[in-house]
Design an enzyme around this catalytic site. Structure first.
Site, PDB file in Angstrom:
ATOM      1  N   LYS A 276       0.837  -1.196   0.000  1.00 12.86           N
ATOM      2  CA  LYS A 276       0.000   0.000   0.000  1.00 12.86           C
ATOM      3  C   LYS A 276       0.874   1.249   0.000  1.00 12.86           C
ATOM      4  O   LYS A 276       1.740   1.406   0.851  1.00 12.86           O
ATOM      5  CB  LYS A 276      -0.927  -0.020   1.215  1.00 12.86           C
ATOM      6  CG  LYS A 276      -1.889  -1.210   1.205  1.00 12.86           C
ATOM      7  CD  LYS A 276      -2.730  -1.295   2.460  1.00 12.86           C
ATOM      8  CE  LYS A 276      -1.907  -1.663   3.674  1.00 12.86           C
ATOM      9  NZ  LYS A 276      -2.736  -1.917   4.874  1.00 12.86           N
TER      10      LYS A 276
ATOM     11  N   THR B 251      -8.617   8.971   8.728  1.00 11.93           N
ATOM     12  CA  THR B 251      -8.064   7.760   8.113  1.00 11.93           C
ATOM     13  C   THR B 251      -7.848   6.628   9.109  1.00 11.93           C
ATOM     14  O   THR B 251      -7.277   5.604   8.751  1.00 11.93           O
ATOM     15  CB  THR B 251      -6.719   8.078   7.436  1.00 11.93           C
ATOM     16  OG1 THR B 251      -5.818   8.635   8.411  1.00 11.93           O
ATOM     17  CG2 THR B 251      -6.913   9.085   6.307  1.00 11.93           C
TER      18      THR B 251
ATOM     19  N   GLY C  62      -8.165   3.388  10.754  1.00 11.98           N
ATOM     20  CA  GLY C  62      -8.800   2.120  10.398  1.00 11.98           C
ATOM     21  C   GLY C  62      -8.904   1.837   8.918  1.00 11.98           C
ATOM     22  O   GLY C  62      -9.511   0.837   8.524  1.00 11.98           O
ATOM     23  N   THR C  63      -8.293   2.656   8.071  1.00 10.22           N
ATOM     24  CA  THR C  63      -8.415   2.406   6.635  1.00 10.22           C
ATOM     25  C   THR C  63      -7.732   1.111   6.217  1.00 10.22           C
ATOM     26  O   THR C  63      -8.219   0.406   5.325  1.00 10.22           O
ATOM     27  CB  THR C  63      -7.833   3.583   5.825  1.00 10.22           C
ATOM     28  OG1 THR C  63      -6.527   3.896   6.334  1.00 10.22           O
ATOM     29  CG2 THR C  63      -8.712   4.810   5.932  1.00 10.22           C
ATOM     30  N   GLY C  64      -6.605   0.779   6.842  1.00 10.21           N
ATOM     31  CA  GLY C  64      -5.931  -0.467   6.503  1.00 10.21           C
ATOM     32  C   GLY C  64      -6.759  -1.685   6.866  1.00 10.21           C
ATOM     33  O   GLY C  64      -6.847  -2.652   6.097  1.00 10.21           O
ATOM     34  N   CYS C  65      -7.382  -1.641   8.046  1.00  8.39           N
ATOM     35  CA  CYS C  65      -8.263  -2.734   8.470  1.00  8.39           C
ATOM     36  C   CYS C  65      -9.429  -2.878   7.505  1.00  8.39           C
ATOM     37  O   CYS C  65      -9.800  -3.995   7.106  1.00  8.39           O
ATOM     38  CB  CYS C  65      -8.799  -2.472   9.876  1.00  8.39           C
ATOM     39  SG  CYS C  65      -7.539  -2.252  11.157  1.00  8.39           S
TER      40      CYS C  65
END
Length: 268
Positions: free
Chosen positions: A173, A204, A206-209
């Site tokens: 990412k 942003t 928690g965007t990866g989760c």
């Protein structure tokens, strides 16, 4: 209905971890289940406390799920200790689920460290070789590849090293430092860029989760990996573009509320 299991930590603010995973999986059309690795006291500005599950209790959660509702995909997020990582690896070896997505959560968006130093070696040795897809951000990709990443060529090199080391696909990412929300998929020796524009939204957390869970949900529904990544990326971008805010003047709030908005209902 297809099913997906999230193995991760709980976020008391609801924006990351298990809570984000449940929302993303549900809005992407699958039945979501959980195995909680830890309770956290956190919000969008930081993590103040972590209370881990015991390895025995985590095993009991996993056995309860796998023995009754076998998941069509598994997403693994925050696992902060070597003992818990070993427990997950043992259960994956026993039940052999399909579509295992590992989000190697080492540092929260706020900067808080979520993975103990002694657990990194166990993650590398026991869990990552069982993954079908690993979804590191730039700092995590640097740790896993041993490379410094400062541009897209660095992403290409790191993704190849990680993929060849663990014999799996890698979604590197690009949101941290390197590119304008461009993500790189390495799969079976080939690369594919997923281009995106950076959305000027401070929420942003928690965007990866959310991204890894949406990928897992679409894999559970039978989409090929590249399609699952594109659908998940479109879903997350739509949520961020809504620009909704839960704030009461206490700092930036997460985007989780957005995931119940109009775009989410149209995700199918």
């Amino acid at each position: 209905m297809k099913t997906a299991l999230s193995i991760a930590g709980s976020d008391s603010s609801g924006g990351a971890g298990i809570q984000a995973d449940l929302k993303a999986m549900t809005m992407n059309g699958v039945y979501a289940m959980t195995a909680v690795t830890a309770l956290t006291a956190q919000n969008t500005t930081g993590v103040t406390a972590i209370l881990e599950a015991t390895p025995q209790f985590l095993r009991q959660q996993l056995q309860a799920v796998f023995s009754d509702i076998p998941p069509d995909s598994v997403k693994i997020g925050m696992v902060s200790s070597a003992a818990l990582i070993e427990t997950i690896a043992q259960c994956l070896g026993e039940y052999r689920p399909r579509n295992v997505v590992v989000d190697p959560v080492m540092v929260a968006t706020s900067g808080a460290r979520l993975l103990n130093e002694d657990a990194v070696a166990t993650l590398r040795e026991k869990l990552l070789p069982l993954a079908d897809l690993i979804t590191p951000n730039i700092p995590e990709a640097e740790v896993l590849s041993g490379q410094t990443i400062s541009d897209e060529d660095g992403m290409l090199q790191a993704a190849r090293i990680i993929g060849e080391t663990y014999h799996c696909a890698v979604l590197c990412k690009g949101g941290h430092r390197v590119s304008d929300a461009n993500d790189l998929l390495y799969q079976n020796g080939a690369f594919r860029w997923f281009r995106g524009r950076r959305i000027d939204n401070p929420n942003t957390h928690g965007t990866g989760c959310t991204l890894s869970s949406a990928i897992a949900a679409n894999l559970a529904k039978g989409f090929p990996l590249a399609d699952a990544v594109q659908r998940a990326k479109d879903y997350l971008s739509g949520a961020l573009e809504d620009m909704l805010d839960l704030g009461q003047g206490a700092g930036p709030m997460n985007h989780a509320f957005n995931l119940t908005g109009e775009f989410a209902r149209e995700a199918e």
